[in-house]
Design a protein around this motif. Structure first.
Motif, short mmCIF file in Angstrom:
data_model
loop_
_atom_site.label_atom_id
_atom_site.label_comp_id
_atom_site.label_asym_id
_atom_site.label_seq_id
_atom_site.Cartn_x
_atom_site.Cartn_y
_atom_site.Cartn_z
N HIS A 1 0.95 -1.03 0.01
CA HIS A 1 0.08 -0.07 0.01
C HIS A 1 0.94 1.20 -0.02
O HIS A 1 0.44 2.26 -0.66
N ASP A 2 1.99 1.21 0.57
CA ASP A 2 2.78 2.31 0.65
C ASP A 2 4.20 2.07 0.82
O ASP A 2 4.63 1.02 1.46
N VAL A 3 5.16 3.01 0.96
CA VAL A 3 6.51 2.88 1.13
C VAL A 3 6.78 4.37 1.96
O VAL A 3 6.41 5.37 1.59
N SER A 4 7.28 4.24 3.38
CA SER A 4 7.17 5.47 4.07
C SER A 4 8.74 5.29 4.77
O SER A 4 9.44 4.52 4.69
N ASP A 5 8.85 6.59 5.64
CA ASP A 5 10.10 6.55 6.42
C ASP A 5 11.29 6.28 5.66
O ASP A 5 12.24 5.70 6.12
N MET A 6 11.55 6.73 4.54
CA MET A 6 12.68 6.71 3.71
C MET A 6 13.82 7.42 3.99
O MET A 6 13.82 8.63 4.31
N PHE B 1 13.88 1.95 4.26
CA PHE B 1 12.47 2.32 4.24
C PHE B 1 11.51 1.44 4.85
O PHE B 1 12.14 0.05 5.01
N THR B 2 10.37 1.73 5.21
CA THR B 2 9.30 0.88 5.68
C THR B 2 8.19 0.53 4.60
O THR B 2 7.77 1.67 4.01
N VAL B 3 8.05 -0.82 4.27
CA VAL B 3 7.06 -1.40 3.26
C VAL B 3 5.93 -1.29 3.96
O VAL B 3 5.68 -2.16 5.21
N VAL B 4 4.65 -0.64 3.63
CA VAL B 4 3.40 -1.09 4.38
C VAL B 4 2.61 -2.02 3.40
O VAL B 4 2.16 -1.56 2.31
N SER B 5 2.41 -3.18 3.73
CA SER B 5 1.84 -4.21 3.01
C SER B 5 0.36 -4.83 3.70
O SER B 5 0.29 -4.61 4.78
N ILE B 6 -0.33 -5.53 3.03
CA ILE B 6 -1.77 -6.09 3.58
C ILE B 6 -1.36 -7.19 4.70
O ILE B 6 -2.22 -7.20 5.50
N PHE B 7 -0.19 -7.40 4.68
CA PHE B 7 0.20 -8.59 5.62
C PHE B 7 0.94 -7.78 6.86
O PHE B 7 1.30 -8.72 7.66
N GLY B 8 1.41 -6.74 6.67
CA GLY B 8 1.90 -6.15 7.94
C GLY B 8 3.27 -5.25 7.10
O GLY B 8 3.35 -5.41 6.21
N ASN B 9 3.75 -4.42 8.25
CA ASN B 9 4.89 -3.60 7.63
C ASN B 9 6.20 -4.45 8.07
O ASN B 9 6.59 -5.28 8.93
N PHE B 10 7.10 -3.79 7.11
CA PHE B 10 8.65 -4.54 7.24
C PHE B 10 9.71 -3.54 6.75
O PHE B 10 9.36 -2.35 5.78
#
Length: 132
Positions: free
Chosen positions: A97-102, A115-124
């Protein structure tokens, strides 16, 4: 990436690709089983950023990244383009859904991005290093 198992379903006019796929051992260059859900998305994100866009006929024009085109460019342009290119490459996957905190750091001819990847299964947390 070619998903295995399951069917492609449509919701409105948008196709949802199944998450089940082959698990890849990148160090040994082998398929080592199957993966699904959170781990499949992490693998997909890694693979997307390691694949040059437009370089392989097996992938459509929306798959991969264009970071190789930044070699020799000014650091300000590199920083701006890395932010845009990484985000655009990853959100093509409908599970992301998004890529944040780059955070981008450039030292000499190497750029490191966390960076942080925001996915439907959780962030990583994702990370990529590229020549610039």
């Amino acid at each position: 990436m070619i998903p295995i198992g399951g069917q492609v379903t449509t919701d409105s006019n948008e196709a949802q690709v199944p998450s089940l796929t082959w698990k890849l051992d990148f160090d040994r260059g082998k398929v080592v089983g199957k993966t699904d859900g959170f781990d499949a998305v992490k693998q997909a994100a890694y693979k997307i950023l390691q694949t040059d866009r437009f370089a392989y006929l097996i992938y459509d024009a929306n798959y991969g990244s264009e970071m190789a085109g930044l070699i020799g460019k000014s650091p300000l342009l590199v920083e701006s383009e890395l932010h845009r290119q990484i985000r655009e490459a990853l959100i093509e996957d409908d599970r992301i859904h998004d890529v944040s905190d780059m955070t981008i750091s450039i030292e000499g001819d190497v750029a490191s991005v966390v960076f942080t990847v925001v996915s439907i299964f959780g962030n990583f947390e994702g990370e990529v290093t590229t020549y610039v």
